[in-house]
Scaffold this motif. Structure first.
Motif, PDB file in Angstrom:
ATOM      1  N   LYS A 207       0.822  -1.211   0.000  1.00 20.40           N
ATOM      2  CA  LYS A 207       0.000   0.000   0.000  1.00 20.40           C
ATOM      3  C   LYS A 207       0.855   1.260   0.000  1.00 20.40           C
ATOM      4  O   LYS A 207       0.574   2.222  -0.705  1.00 20.40           O
ATOM      5  CB  LYS A 207      -0.954  -0.004   1.191  1.00 20.40           C
ATOM      6  N   LYS A 208       1.921   1.272   0.790  1.00 26.00           N
ATOM      7  CA  LYS A 208       2.776   2.457   0.867  1.00 26.00           C
ATOM      8  C   LYS A 208       3.531   2.691  -0.444  1.00 26.00           C
ATOM      9  O   LYS A 208       3.679   3.822  -0.883  1.00 26.00           O
ATOM     10  CB  LYS A 208       3.747   2.348   2.041  1.00 26.00           C
ATOM     11  N   VAL A 209       3.990   1.632  -1.077  1.00 29.17           N
ATOM     12  CA  VAL A 209       4.712   1.774  -2.350  1.00 29.17           C
ATOM     13  C   VAL A 209       3.771   2.264  -3.441  1.00 29.17           C
ATOM     14  O   VAL A 209       4.154   3.083  -4.275  1.00 29.17           O
ATOM     15  CB  VAL A 209       5.390   0.451  -2.755  1.00 29.17           C
ATOM     16  N   ASN A 210       2.537   1.797  -3.427  1.00 27.81           N
ATOM     17  CA  ASN A 210       1.570   2.172  -4.461  1.00 27.81           C
ATOM     18  C   ASN A 210       0.868   3.498  -4.186  1.00 27.81           C
ATOM     19  O   ASN A 210       0.153   4.000  -5.050  1.00 27.81           O
ATOM     20  CB  ASN A 210       0.531   1.063  -4.638  1.00 27.81           C
ATOM     21  N   SER A 211       1.068   4.074  -3.023  1.00 28.53           N
ATOM     22  CA  SER A 211       0.399   5.314  -2.642  1.00 28.53           C
ATOM     23  C   SER A 211       1.103   6.538  -3.236  1.00 28.53           C
ATOM     24  O   SER A 211       2.325   6.590  -3.344  1.00 28.53           O
ATOM     25  CB  SER A 211       0.374   5.444  -1.121  1.00 28.53           C
ATOM     26  N   TYR A 212       0.305   7.524  -3.593  1.00 30.62           N
ATOM     27  CA  TYR A 212       0.855   8.797  -4.056  1.00 30.62           C
ATOM     28  C   TYR A 212       1.058   9.774  -2.901  1.00 30.62           C
ATOM     29  O   TYR A 212       1.649  10.835  -3.073  1.00 30.62           O
ATOM     30  CB  TYR A 212      -0.063   9.423  -5.110  1.00 30.62           C
ATOM     31  N   ASN A 213       0.582   9.408  -1.723  1.00 33.47           N
ATOM     32  CA  ASN A 213       0.734  10.258  -0.549  1.00 33.47           C
ATOM     33  C   ASN A 213       2.162  10.160  -0.017  1.00 33.47           C
ATOM     34  O   ASN A 213       2.824   9.139  -0.153  1.00 33.47           O
ATOM     35  CB  ASN A 213      -0.241   9.835   0.553  1.00 33.47           C
ATOM     36  N   VAL A 214       2.607  11.231   0.604  1.00 33.57           N
ATOM     37  CA  VAL A 214       3.924  11.231   1.231  1.00 33.57           C
ATOM     38  C   VAL A 214       3.845  10.395   2.497  1.00 33.57           C
ATOM     39  O   VAL A 214       2.958  10.597   3.327  1.00 33.57           O
ATOM     40  CB  VAL A 214       4.373  12.676   1.568  1.00 33.57           C
ATOM     41  N   ASP A 215       4.750   9.450   2.632  1.00 36.30           N
ATOM     42  CA  ASP A 215       4.771   8.587   3.797  1.00 36.30           C
ATOM     43  C   ASP A 215       5.521   9.289   4.921  1.00 36.30           C
ATOM     44  O   ASP A 215       6.632   9.778   4.724  1.00 36.30           O
ATOM     45  CB  ASP A 215       5.454   7.252   3.457  1.00 36.30           C
ATOM     46  N   CYS A 216       4.907   9.352   6.093  1.00 32.46           N
ATOM     47  CA  CYS A 216       5.527  10.030   7.231  1.00 32.46           C
ATOM     48  C   CYS A 216       5.895   9.051   8.346  1.00 32.46           C
ATOM     49  O   CYS A 216       6.186   9.463   9.468  1.00 32.46           O
ATOM     50  CB  CYS A 216       4.585  11.103   7.771  1.00 32.46           C
ATOM     51  N   SER A 217       5.888   7.779   8.041  1.00 32.14           N
ATOM     52  CA  SER A 217       6.182   6.768   9.059  1.00 32.14           C
ATOM     53  C   SER A 217       7.685   6.516   9.135  1.00 32.14           C
ATOM     54  O   SER A 217       8.482   7.083   8.376  1.00 32.14           O
ATOM     55  CB  SER A 217       5.454   5.464   8.722  1.00 32.14           C
TER      56      SER A 217
END
Length: 117
Positions: A71-81
């Motif tokens: 999900k994180k790789v496919n997301s266009y959102n900036v990951d903040c984790s």
């Protein structure tokens, strides 16, 4: 991926196969100072991508048993984790491929890779 919480060590492994399912490349890599299993899973996906790049693959399917990583790789959102630096590196490496997809593989379906570790 094998993760030992007490020692904070994981063994990352990657298998490369062709369209007939034959294994044509394999790699393992010990990784120290791993914070948790999520980091270890994300590093394992990153390591699989590095193996594919080193083998010169242009079309790749990455099988991962972590839906979070997919999900994180496919997301266009900036990951903040805590995974953000690794996810950013993975996304950068995607540019090396003509086609790359991520598929969820249940842990018990990854028996060959776990034997390798």
């Amino acid at each position: 991926m094998t993760f030992q919480a007490m020692s904070k060590v994981s063994i990352l492994k990657a298998l490369a196969g062709n369209e007939r399912g034959q294994i044509i490349g394999a790699s393992t890599y010990p990784h120290a100072a791993v914070v948790n299993a999520f980091v270890a899973e994300t590093r394992a996906s990153e390591w699989a991508i590095v193996l594919a790049i080193n083998l010169g693959f242009r079309r790749v399917q990455i099988k991962c048993d972590s839906l979070t990583v997919i999900k994180k790789v496919n997301s266009y959102n900036v990951d903040c984790s805590i995974l953000s630096p690794i996810i950013t590196d993975i996304k950068y490496k995607l540019g090396f491929f003509m086609e790359i997809t991520f598929h969820h593989a249940r842990r018990d379906a990854n028996a060959t890779a776990h034997v390798l570790a």
